[in-house]
Design a protein around this motif. Structure first.
Motif, PDB file in Angstrom:
ATOM      1  N   GLY A 198       0.832  -1.201   0.000  1.00 37.08           N
ATOM      2  CA  GLY A 198       0.000   0.000   0.000  1.00 37.08           C
ATOM      3  C   GLY A 198       0.859   1.241   0.000  1.00 37.08           C
ATOM      4  N   GLU A 199       0.481   2.223  -0.793  1.00 43.51           N
ATOM      5  CA  GLU A 199       1.229   3.456  -0.836  1.00 43.51           C
ATOM      6  C   GLU A 199       0.796   4.351   0.297  1.00 43.51           C
ATOM      7  OE1 GLU A 199       0.829   5.291  -4.610  1.00 43.51           O
ATOM      8  OE2 GLU A 199       1.611   3.587  -5.711  1.00 43.51           O
ATOM      9  N   GLY A 200       1.630   5.293   0.588  1.00 45.73           N
ATOM     10  CA  GLY A 200       1.246   6.263   1.606  1.00 45.73           C
ATOM     11  C   GLY A 200       2.413   6.629   2.458  1.00 45.73           C
TER      12      GLY A 200
ATOM     13  N   MET B  46      -4.415  22.913  -2.401  1.00 48.39           N
ATOM     14  CA  MET B  46      -5.288  22.077  -1.569  1.00 48.39           C
ATOM     15  C   MET B  46      -6.620  22.764  -1.302  1.00 48.39           C
ATOM     16  SD  MET B  46      -2.713  20.169   1.156  1.00 48.39           S
ATOM     17  CE  MET B  46      -1.515  21.474   1.403  1.00 48.39           C
ATOM     18  N   VAL B  47      -6.576  24.064  -1.051  1.00 47.88           N
ATOM     19  CA  VAL B  47      -7.808  24.802  -0.765  1.00 47.88           C
ATOM     20  C   VAL B  47      -8.753  24.747  -1.953  1.00 47.88           C
ATOM     21  CG1 VAL B  47      -8.760  27.121  -0.382  1.00 47.88           C
ATOM     22  CG2 VAL B  47      -6.822  26.332   0.971  1.00 47.88           C
ATOM     23  N   GLN B  48      -8.193  24.819  -3.162  1.00 47.85           N
ATOM     24  CA  GLN B  48      -9.035  24.771  -4.364  1.00 47.85           C
ATOM     25  C   GLN B  48      -9.837  23.479  -4.417  1.00 47.85           C
ATOM     26  OE1 GLN B  48      -6.848  24.953  -8.022  1.00 47.85           O
ATOM     27  NE2 GLN B  48      -8.665  25.317  -9.280  1.00 47.85           N
ATOM     28  N   LYS B  49      -9.251  22.391  -3.930  1.00 45.91           N
ATOM     29  CA  LYS B  49      -9.932  21.094  -3.973  1.00 45.91           C
ATOM     30  C   LYS B  49     -10.989  20.961  -2.878  1.00 45.91           C
ATOM     31  CE  LYS B  49      -7.265  19.830  -7.353  1.00 45.91           C
ATOM     32  NZ  LYS B  49      -7.795  19.799  -8.741  1.00 45.91           N
ATOM     33  N   CYS B  50     -11.057  21.931  -1.976  1.00 42.90           N
ATOM     34  CA  CYS B  50     -12.106  21.925  -0.944  1.00 42.90           C
ATOM     35  C   CYS B  50     -13.418  22.482  -1.477  1.00 42.90           C
ATOM     36  CB  CYS B  50     -11.671  22.739   0.282  1.00 42.90           C
ATOM     37  SG  CYS B  50     -10.328  22.002   1.240  1.00 42.90           S
ATOM     38  N   VAL B  51     -13.378  23.003  -2.703  1.00 42.04           N
ATOM     39  CA  VAL B  51     -14.538  23.537  -3.425  1.00 42.04           C
ATOM     40  C   VAL B  51     -15.421  24.445  -2.569  1.00 42.04           C
ATOM     41  CG1 VAL B  51     -14.611  21.651  -5.100  1.00 42.04           C
ATOM     42  CG2 VAL B  51     -15.899  21.420  -2.980  1.00 42.04           C
ATOM     43  N   GLY B  52     -14.782  25.252  -1.726  1.00 38.25           N
ATOM     44  CA  GLY B  52     -15.523  26.277  -0.992  1.00 38.25           C
ATOM     45  C   GLY B  52     -16.342  25.792   0.174  1.00 38.25           C
ATOM     46  N   LEU B  53     -16.117  24.552   0.652  1.00 34.98           N
ATOM     47  CA  LEU B  53     -16.870  24.039   1.805  1.00 34.98           C
ATOM     48  C   LEU B  53     -16.150  24.454   3.088  1.00 34.98           C
ATOM     49  CD1 LEU B  53     -19.298  22.263   2.655  1.00 34.98           C
ATOM     50  CD2 LEU B  53     -17.716  20.330   2.756  1.00 34.98           C
ATOM     51  N   PRO B  54     -16.727  25.341   3.902  1.00 35.86           N
ATOM     52  CA  PRO B  54     -16.030  25.871   5.076  1.00 35.86           C
ATOM     53  C   PRO B  54     -15.520  24.799   6.033  1.00 35.86           C
ATOM     54  CG  PRO B  54     -17.978  27.184   4.618  1.00 35.86           C
ATOM     55  CD  PRO B  54     -18.037  26.008   3.699  1.00 35.86           C
TER      56      PRO B  54
ATOM     57  N   ASP C 145       0.014  14.807  -0.796  1.00 37.46           N
ATOM     58  CA  ASP C 145       0.058  13.531  -1.516  1.00 37.46           C
ATOM     59  C   ASP C 145      -1.002  12.562  -0.992  1.00 37.46           C
ATOM     60  OD1 ASP C 145       2.130  14.519  -2.990  1.00 37.46           O
ATOM     61  OD2 ASP C 145       3.713  13.519  -1.847  1.00 37.46           O
ATOM     62  N   GLN C 146      -1.185  12.555   0.331  1.00 40.85           N
ATOM     63  CA  GLN C 146      -2.228  11.694   0.916  1.00 40.85           C
ATOM     64  C   GLN C 146      -3.608  12.076   0.396  1.00 40.85           C
ATOM     65  OE1 GLN C 146      -1.028  12.339   5.141  1.00 40.85           O
ATOM     66  NE2 GLN C 146      -1.349  10.153   5.338  1.00 40.85           N
ATOM     67  N   ILE C 147      -3.865  13.363   0.372  1.00 45.08           N
ATOM     68  CA  ILE C 147      -5.179  13.844  -0.058  1.00 45.08           C
ATOM     69  C   ILE C 147      -5.416  13.532  -1.533  1.00 45.08           C
ATOM     70  CG2 ILE C 147      -6.531  15.942  -0.474  1.00 45.08           C
ATOM     71  CD1 ILE C 147      -5.270  17.101   2.072  1.00 45.08           C
ATOM     72  N   TRP C 148      -4.393  13.717  -2.361  1.00 41.91           N
ATOM     73  CA  TRP C 148      -4.548  13.527  -3.804  1.00 41.91           C
ATOM     74  C   TRP C 148      -4.926  12.091  -4.152  1.00 41.91           C
ATOM     75  CZ3 TRP C 148      -4.494  18.204  -3.151  1.00 41.91           C
ATOM     76  CH2 TRP C 148      -4.400  19.148  -4.174  1.00 41.91           C
ATOM     77  N   ARG C 149      -4.467  11.137  -3.340  1.00 46.63           N
ATOM     78  CA  ARG C 149      -4.764   9.737  -3.647  1.00 46.63           C
ATOM     79  C   ARG C 149      -6.206   9.362  -3.314  1.00 46.63           C
ATOM     80  NH1 ARG C 149       0.558   9.068  -1.968  1.00 46.63           N
ATOM     81  NH2 ARG C 149      -0.066   8.830   0.200  1.00 46.63           N
ATOM     82  N   HIS C 150      -6.908  10.252  -2.607  1.00 45.25           N
ATOM     83  CA  HIS C 150      -8.273   9.910  -2.189  1.00 45.25           C
ATOM     84  C   HIS C 150      -9.293  10.934  -2.681  1.00 45.25           C
ATOM     85  CE1 HIS C 150      -5.791   7.552   0.605  1.00 45.25           C
ATOM     86  NE2 HIS C 150      -6.820   6.737   0.680  1.00 45.25           N
ATOM     87  N   MET C 151      -8.960  11.659  -3.722  1.00 44.15           N
ATOM     88  CA  MET C 151      -9.912  12.643  -4.252  1.00 44.15           C
ATOM     89  C   MET C 151     -10.985  11.974  -5.090  1.00 44.15           C
ATOM     90  SD  MET C 151      -8.102  16.240  -5.172  1.00 44.15           S
ATOM     91  CE  MET C 151      -7.199  15.611  -6.555  1.00 44.15           C
ATOM     92  N   ARG C 152     -12.150  12.586  -5.106  1.00 44.86           N
ATOM     93  CA  ARG C 152     -13.254  12.113  -5.928  1.00 44.86           C
ATOM     94  C   ARG C 152     -13.749  13.285  -6.766  1.00 44.86           C
ATOM     95  NH1 ARG C 152     -16.971   8.823  -1.485  1.00 44.86           N
ATOM     96  NH2 ARG C 152     -15.277   7.626  -0.528  1.00 44.86           N
ATOM     97  N   ASN C 153     -13.899  13.037  -8.062  1.00 40.32           N
ATOM     98  CA  ASN C 153     -14.375  14.081  -8.978  1.00 40.32           C
ATOM     99  C   ASN C 153     -13.541  15.356  -8.845  1.00 40.32           C
ATOM    100  OD1 ASN C 153     -16.503  12.383  -9.798  1.00 40.32           O
ATOM    101  ND2 ASN C 153     -17.737  13.055  -8.050  1.00 40.32           N
ATOM    102  N   ASP C 154     -12.217  15.163  -8.712  1.00 39.95           N
ATOM    103  CA  ASP C 154     -11.262  16.277  -8.644  1.00 39.95           C
ATOM    104  C   ASP C 154     -11.502  17.195  -7.443  1.00 39.95           C
ATOM    105  OD1 ASP C 154      -8.954  17.450  -9.695  1.00 39.95           O
ATOM    106  OD2 ASP C 154     -10.129  19.064 -10.609  1.00 39.95           O
ATOM    107  N   SER C 155     -12.068  16.666  -6.380  1.00 35.41           N
ATOM    108  CA  SER C 155     -12.243  17.454  -5.156  1.00 35.41           C
ATOM    109  C   SER C 155     -12.008  16.571  -3.937  1.00 35.41           C
ATOM    110  CB  SER C 155     -13.653  18.064  -5.095  1.00 35.41           C
ATOM    111  OG  SER C 155     -14.629  17.044  -5.018  1.00 35.41           O
TER     112      SER C 155
ATOM    113  N   SER D 222     -15.383  13.347   3.988  1.00 36.87           N
ATOM    114  CA  SER D 222     -15.233  12.250   4.942  1.00 36.87           C
ATOM    115  C   SER D 222     -13.783  11.800   5.048  1.00 36.87           C
ATOM    116  CB  SER D 222     -16.126  11.067   4.554  1.00 36.87           C
ATOM    117  OG  SER D 222     -15.761  10.556   3.284  1.00 36.87           O
ATOM    118  N   TYR D 223     -13.064  11.795   3.909  1.00 35.85           N
ATOM    119  CA  TYR D 223     -11.653  11.409   3.978  1.00 35.85           C
ATOM    120  C   TYR D 223     -10.838  12.465   4.700  1.00 35.85           C
ATOM    121  CZ  TYR D 223      -6.823  10.568   2.922  1.00 35.85           C
ATOM    122  OH  TYR D 223      -5.472  10.383   3.067  1.00 35.85           O
TER     123      TYR D 223
END
Length: 854
Positions: free
Chosen positions: A142-144, A357-365, A388-398, A402-403
């Motif tokens: 497993g990567e990480g 990273m903030v851009q991938k939060c799509v404006g959710l406070p 890197d951890q976050i990028w491996r678990h993105m969905r629909n580029d965001s 929950s992750y």
């Protein structure tokens, strides 16, 4: 996650070896070896969990370690219980000192030796399976990144005074909705704020609720949280209390729904009001309350927050629906950077990483504040690893929320993990009392004793850390300190899920999470303890919101002998409130926290002295007082004693006592306070005395550690000199309610470190400002009912250099004069409704928030 449980047990084993050496002497080596084996297991656990490997064998292996850790704790706790059976704890102490060996103890030593040997064999078997199934190889696929991303920053000492929750991005929304709230439309209507979880609906509602224009417009305001499971009667009672409508508590509890509706309706007929109904899930919730709120054409308003569009749009025939938007990129970046860069120097590389990273939060406070809270604990070189951890678990580029929440949790220290999981024991939307939570953290053993620090302070630092990481929300601030907090629904769901997986907490009230129940559950919350839970030998904590002590009667008590926390919260004035304390409860010798709130118990049995491990004894009741037996003095570990206490106080020998409230002056005056070297909080009242009595502070002078002192006297009573308080250098919060014609001339020398001061009924004849303004540490000042009888107060230049909030409620006051250069740090002035029309406030305070209150 399992690493938190194993770490906790390993630390407890270390404590056993040191503290229980007298009992464990013949198996000490075996216990030490077991501790070492679990420590070796920890290394692989952390790696396996951090890699996020989705492999059934790994999960089973980790689950087996969890069970071994729990069983280890059970074996040792049961052994100590068996050793103590038939003896009181005082006698047991002498056994430890003299190393006496009884026949029964030899049998127990043999029994624990065999059980420890079995546990070691189970560990050996797990090691063999790890090698046979090559679990290391599976995990390494497993990567990480490993959990060793660098040590978490050392817990910073947070100041007691905090700022309100960040509300970046709601300026336009707040302006629009504020206009709707205060517009001239006389008819009552509903403002519905809706949007997905984590958008900030409650935060926006709070901003409006506390706005000075709103506070000044509405005669009455109330706030109630509904949640998915609600009872209309309970909501109505809470609304009545939030409105501060006069009522008899006992009568209120007896009222049925129709009576409550009528009482609330009639109480609001002549008043303009604002009520916030937070977190509504069904239209029926508002429908069930609607008829209780009259439309008297006086501009009253209702705010509803909900995640569901249909609930928002169909709440009422007159409804303004406001869909809460996501934050813009600029707003998102400001919200993020305010927290993320507190502990690191911003440079071009970090800013680029952060914006990515903030851009991938799509404006959710919620996602943004959790991410910034996580990164604020990381060194600059570790930001890449988090990305890197976050990028491996993105969905629909965001980033999936929950992750992100899960990642933030996994980066906590094991103590913080335990503290966070513990919050799942509270029902949805509960307003959690901070001081109570801190005592529970200590009682549960989550807090490690640190050099030269009180455990309660360490627990407070843990809580502050969770707040800083945005895993806990500040709910209410009193005297500048966080008094209550709450957990966002999404974060509570995370805590429930992980706590359930660990058998750490089971919330039986929450129907969504109560279908499966494990007999190895460690902590339980429910309304009444059902019969099916009678046999839960591993339980360490029970929280009941109703019911009595029936589950402890007779043979059933044996099933709860390992309890560390027993907390029963009766509904106010409930007819079934318990009025006698059962002897069986004094057999729970592992108890560290005993809280029985709002019962009708008036005395405790002498056998309470058997609870030698007790740290907190909380018998507070709104409608009854309690007498304490002389045997209480044997509870040497007692740290917090809370209730309405009458009669003699045998507490002189309780050298570890930190909190004592609430006691009469008559009782306190007879206490030899010289040995109470650790007392930090004291609440005294003398309302029951009818004769004029002078209150002396001489006994207080011996309390070198006192931080909070509250003295409330009958209106005929009066204070003598405050001079003895000069011997209390730790005193930070002083609350006086009683006659005191004038303040000492040298007040700044008597209490030089004072940060909070509240005066009520003192009847001061001279302007108190010239003396108070010299208290250079003051941050919060309250001058309340009849504390000063004059018409004018003057603050001179350079006075009150640190004051942030001033509250004034004086009927006769007509002018507050503040010279230039005074109160430079002032942020808020609160005056009474009665004063608002006649009090002249200087123009220099125009930029400061000035609000009125009833």
């Amino acid at each position: 996650m399992v690493d938190a449980v194993v770490s906790f047990v390993v630390e407890r084993l270390g404590d056993y070896i040191i503290q229980e050496a007298g009992f464990l002497r013949e198996v000490k080596d075996e216990v030490l070896m077991l501790k070492n084996e679990l420590e070796w297991m920890q290394c692989f656990i952390k790696d396996a969990e951090q890699k996020q490997v989705e492999d059934a064998m790994i999960r089973k292996w980790v689950s087996d370690i969890r069970d071994i850790a729990y069983d280890t704790e059970d074996v040792l706790d049961s052994y100590l219980l068996n050793c103590s059976r038939g003896h009181n704890r005082g006698f047991l102490a002498s056994i430890k000192k003299n190393s006496c060996i009884f026949h029964q103890e030899k049998i127990d030593l043999y029994g624990i030796g065999k059980k420890i040997e079995t546990l070691k064999k189970r560990i050996t078997d797990l090691k063999r399976k790890r090698e046979f199934y090559r679990l290391e190889d599976i995990c390494n696929k497993g990567e990480g990144t490993s959990n060793d991303l660098g040590k978490l920053k050392e817990l910073r000492r947070v100041t007691s005074f905090v700022v309100e929750e960040n509300v970046i991005g709601f300026e336009d929304d707040a302006k629009v909705l504020l206009g709707k709230l205060v517009e001239d439309e006389p008819r009552r209507f509903v403002i519905s704020i809706y949007g997905m979880g984590g958008l900030g609906k409650t935060t926006l509602a709070k901003k409006l609720y506390h706005n000075s224009a709103v506070v000044n417009k509405f005669h009455r305001r109330a706030w109630v949280s509904v949640s998915q499971d609600y009872k209309t009667e309970d909501l109505l009672r809470r609304i009545i209390k939030s409105f501060r409508i006069s009522y008899s508590t006992i009568e209120l509890e007896k009222m049925n729904t129709e009576d409550l509706e009528r009482h609330l309706h009639d109480s609001l007929l002549e008043h303009s009001y604002l009520v916030v109904i937070d977190d509504v899930w069904q239209r029926e919730a508002w429908e069930s309350l609607k008829r209780s709120f009259p439309d008297s054409n006086n501009g009253s308003r209702v705010i509803i927050t909900t995640r569901i569009k249909d609930v928002a749009e169909r709440s009422d025939e007159r409804t303004h629906v406001h869909k809460l938007r996501f934050l813009s990129q600029d707003e998102s970046w400001k919200l993020f950077s305010d927290k993320a860069f507190r502990n690191v120097t911003r440079d071009e590389g970090l800013e680029e990483l952060g914006r990515e990273m903030v851009q991938k939060c799509v404006g959710l406070p919620l996602a943004i504040v959790v991410l910034s809270g996580l990164l604020s604990t990381k060194k600059p070189q570790e930001w890449h690893m988090v990305r890197d951890q976050i990028w491996r678990h993105m969905r629909n580029d965001s980033i999936h929320i929950s992750y992100l929440l899960d990642l933030s949790f996994s980066n906590l220290s094991y103590q913080l993990k335990l503290c966070f999981l513990y919050l799942s024991i509270y029902p949805e939307d509960t307003e959690i009392l901070v001081e109570e939570l801190i005592r529970l953290f200590v009682a549960e053993g989550f807090i490690t004793q640190e050099k030269d620090q009180v455990m309660e302070d360490v627990a407070k630092n843990h809580l502050d850390e969770l707040i800083d990481r945005s895993l806990i929300q500040i709910e209410r601030i009193y005297h500048g300190k966080v008094e209550t907090c709450r957990v966002h629904d999404l974060l509570r769901d995370l805590a429930i899920e992980k706590a359930k997986e660990l058998n750490f907490v089971h919330n039986y009230i929450d129907s969504a999470h109560s279908n499966v129940f494990s007999t190895s559950c460690r902590r339980l919350y429910c309304q009444n303890l059902p019969v099916l839970f009678i046999r839960l030998p591993s339980l360490r904590s029970i929280f009941l919101s109703a019911g009595g002590f029936d589950f402890l009667i007779g043979a059933n008590c044996r099933g709860f002998r390992l309890l560390r926390v027993l907390y029963i919260q009766y509904y106010e004035a409930t007819p079934i409130a318990c009025n006698s304390f059962p002897e069986e409860a004094t057999k729970l010798i592992h108890l560290k926290y005993l809280g029985i709130r709002n019962s009708c118990i008036t005395c405790l049995p002498p056998s309470i002295s058997h609870l030698q491990s007790l740290q907190t004894l909380d018998f507070y009741s709104f409608n009854s007082s309690i007498n304490l037996p002389t045997e209480l003095s044997k509870l040497q570990d007692l740290r917090h004693l809370i209730g309405e206490f009458e009669g003699p106080l045998q507490i002189e020998n309780l050298t570890n006592l930190q909190t004592l409230k609430f006691v009469s002056y008559q009782s306190w005056a007879k206490v030899n306070t010289g040995k109470l070297i650790n007392l930090r909080e004291l609440h005294i009242d003398s309302y029951s005395v009818k004769d004029e009595v002078k209150f002396s502070f001489d006994s207080i002078a011996k309390l070198k550690s006192i931080i909070i002192l509250c003295v409330e006297l009958f209106y005929k009573h009066f204070f003598d000199s405050l001079e003895p308080l000069s011997h209390c250098p730790a005193l930070l919060d002083l609350q006086l309610d009683g006659k005191m014609k004038r303040l000492p001339r040298d007040m700044h020398e008597v209490v030089p470190n004072l940060e909070c001061l509240c005066l009520r009924n003192t009847g001061l004849e001279d302007d108190p400002m010239p003396k108070l303004e010299k208290l250079r540490s003051l941050i919060f000042v309250e001058l309340l009912y009849k504390s000063y009888g004059g018409k004018k107060m003057v603050c001179t230049s350079k006075g009150f250099p640190r004051l942030e909030k001033l509250v004034v409620d004086l009927d006769g006051l007509e002018e507050l004069q503040v010279e230039e250069g005074a109160m430079k740090m002032l942020k808020s002035v609160v005056i009474s409704k009665a004063m608002s029309s006649k009090l002249r406030i200087p123009e220099g305070l125009g930029s400061i928030s000035v609000t009125t209150r009833k």
